[in-house]
Write an enzyme that holds these catalytic residues in place. Structure first.
Site, PDB file in Angstrom:
ATOM      1  CE  LYS A   1      -3.861   2.505   0.413  1.00 45.71           C
ATOM      2  NZ  LYS A   1      -3.453   3.916   0.895  1.00 45.71           N
TER       3      LYS A   1
ATOM      4  CG  HIS B   1      -1.667   2.250  -4.152  1.00 47.90           C
ATOM      5  ND1 HIS B   1      -2.178   3.252  -3.402  1.00 47.90           N
ATOM      6  CD2 HIS B   1      -2.476   1.919  -5.195  1.00 47.90           C
ATOM      7  CE1 HIS B   1      -3.055   3.871  -4.076  1.00 47.90           C
ATOM      8  NE2 HIS B   1      -3.380   2.930  -4.960  1.00 47.90           N
ATOM      9  CG  ASN B   2      -0.712   5.665  -0.525  1.00 49.82           C
ATOM     10  OD1 ASN B   2      -1.539   4.600  -1.128  1.00 49.82           O
ATOM     11  ND2 ASN B   2      -1.109   5.895   0.411  1.00 49.82           N
TER      12      ASN B   2
ATOM     13  CD  GLU C   1      -2.830   8.329  -4.430  1.00 46.24           C
ATOM     14  OE1 GLU C   1      -2.940   9.351  -3.659  1.00 46.24           O
ATOM     15  OE2 GLU C   1      -3.004   7.132  -3.863  1.00 46.24           O
TER      16      GLU C   1
END
Length: 472
Positions: free
Chosen positions: A182, A185-186, A189
């Site tokens: 995660k 992922h961020n 992003e």
């Protein structure tokens, strides 16, 4: 009896409860401020099967065994505090799931501590924002794998679906792996958002495009391999008009905030020696944007290139920007997966890379049709020399034109530099090694004798003793 409990009735928690309810699961809701439970049951959850609890003990008593409890509270001490209160109320084999943005090392610690007490701990990344939580998020669970059979049906039922109905949720790996994924992922992003901003800057200040014209370009791009949630919302943002009938975007203060997960990704990259350059630059770009007052003063004193007038083919250069954006995005995803692979080596995790790619195809903020994600996983490093190469002429034109115009493009430029560095058989790092050996006797290897460390007495009076070899 309830199938699962959720602690934390902020918007994400409420929406996740309603999502589980929609899929036929009975959820017990609890909040530290108990009045919020009553408000939720009387309003948003009215007419559903959701039940409430006035205490943790009551909540636990309403759960089927093995008990499953999701924590959606602020990362850090609040998670530890709830775990401490829950453990005496639970039995061996019960499951605690942390769905917040916890730091992966905290998740690893909690997983080990609770395993010793017979409790199964899961740290799950949850992405997609409020809407994703309500209608289908991307879920990235990791931790004690014994918990997975007991939560798999719930998690995969409520997750976003792609393709022929594949859920954007699968088991990621051991201990803190879910929250590490995660975190990456961020970080990606952050990179995607900054890349889009740089494309927007080139459109606006090099091509002189109007808001609606740029919105149309992003809409058109969303029908290509760039099809993604962030491209889609960028088009909507560019079109949006304020109450006075004027576009809202130009009125927004250009000082970007951040909550830390992008920074964590950059720190991890430095810690494990992985060149995740694009995410690092995206974080620093936000830091630079926050120096708004200083930039206002600097703009009055620091001069850039003489007024730039673009005299090329506008349509052709717009396509160059699109390809530069795509090529740079490829680099960002490839770097992200490089970090995942290194973390797996560091911690002995067996990461499900194909599953991770699928999880990122829907539900999450970086969701897209999956061309980028699937390509990264299936083709690995060859992806860089394949897809990036196809776009490199456009990529170089976009970057060089932007530099000549004085447009800051930290992520476009670092992505291209990474590509150029990666494709070079020889880099000037041999000079760095010689310098290190010259002033610090740190030794070097010869191309003809890899693995054999040599020290040279460069000055004739430096001696032949070398320092011990180590990597920081």
């Amino acid at each position: 009896m309830a199938d699962i409990a959720l602690i934390g009735l902020a918007v994400m928690g409420q929406n996740l409860i309603l999502n589980m309810n929609d899929h036929g699961f009975v959820v017990c809701a609890f909040n530290r401020t108990v009045s919020k439970v009553d408000d939720f049951l009387a309003n948003e959850a009215k007419g559903t099967k959701v039940v409430g609890a006035q205490s943790l003990k009551e909540m636990v008593s309403k759960l089927k065994k093995p008990r499953r409890i999701i924590l959606l509270v602020k990362a850090g001490q609040a998670v530890d505090d709830f775990i401490e209160k829950l453990v005496p109320l639970l039995d061996t084999g019960d499951i605690i799931i942390d769905g917040g943005n916890s730091e992966y090392r905290d998740t690893t610690r909690r997983c080990r501590d609770l395993k010793a007490k017979g409790i199964l701990f899961v740290g799950s990344g949850v992405s997609g924002g409020e809407e994703g939580a309500r209608y289908g998020p991307s879920l990235m669970p990791g931790g004690n794998k014994e918990a997975w059979p007991h939560i798999k049906t719930i998690f995969q039922s409520i997750a976003a679906k792609v393709g022929t109905g594949e859920p954007c949720c699968d088991w990621v790996g051991e201990e803190g792996a879910g929250h590490f994924v995660k975190m990456v992922h961020n970080g990606i992003e952050y990179g995607d958002m900054q890349l889009i901003c740089e494309a927007y800057h080139l459109m606006k200040d090099v091509l002189g495009m109007a808001q609606d014209e740029m919105a149309q370009a992003f809409e058109d791009w969303n029908k290509t391999e760039l099809d993604s949630f962030l491209i889609e919302i960028t088009a909507n943002i560019l079109k949006f008009q304020d109450a006075d009938g004027k576009h809202l975007l130009p009125k927004i203060r250009d000082s970007a905030g951040q909550k830390g997960t992008g920074k964590w990704t950059a720190i991890s990259a430095l810690e494990y020696g992985v060149p995740v350059t694009l995410i690092g630059e995206a974080v620093f770009a936000r830091c630079l944007s926050s120096l708004k007052d200083e930039r206002i003063q600097a703009s009055k004193k620091l001069k850039g290139p003489q007024k730039f007038q673009f005299d090329g083919d506008k349509k052709s250069f717009l396509e160059d920007i699109r390809k530069a954006l795509y090529a740079s995005k490829i680099i960002s995803y490839a770097q992200g997966f490089m970090l995942l692979r290194q973390a797996a080596t560091e911690f002995g995790w067996t990461l499900n890379y194909g599953g991770i790619a699928l999880m990122w195809r829907g539900g999450c903020i970086i969701r897209s049709l999956g061309r980028t994600h699937a390509a990264v996983v299936s083709r690995g490093k060859s992806l860089i020399s394949g897809l990036a190469f196809c776009a490199q002429d456009s990529w170089r034109r976009a970057v060089s034109t932007g530099v000549q115009a004085g447009i800051p493009m930290p992520c476009f430029t670092t992505a291209l530099s990474f590509y150029d560095g990666y494709r070079h058989e020889m880099l000037p790092a041999n000079l760095i090694q010689a310098q290190r050996d010259y002033f610090g006797a740190h030794t070097y290897e010869l191309l003809a004798k890899p693995g054999q460390f040599i020290h040279t007495n460069w000055t004739g009076h430096g001696g032949s003793v070398s320092s011990s070899s180590y990597n920081a």
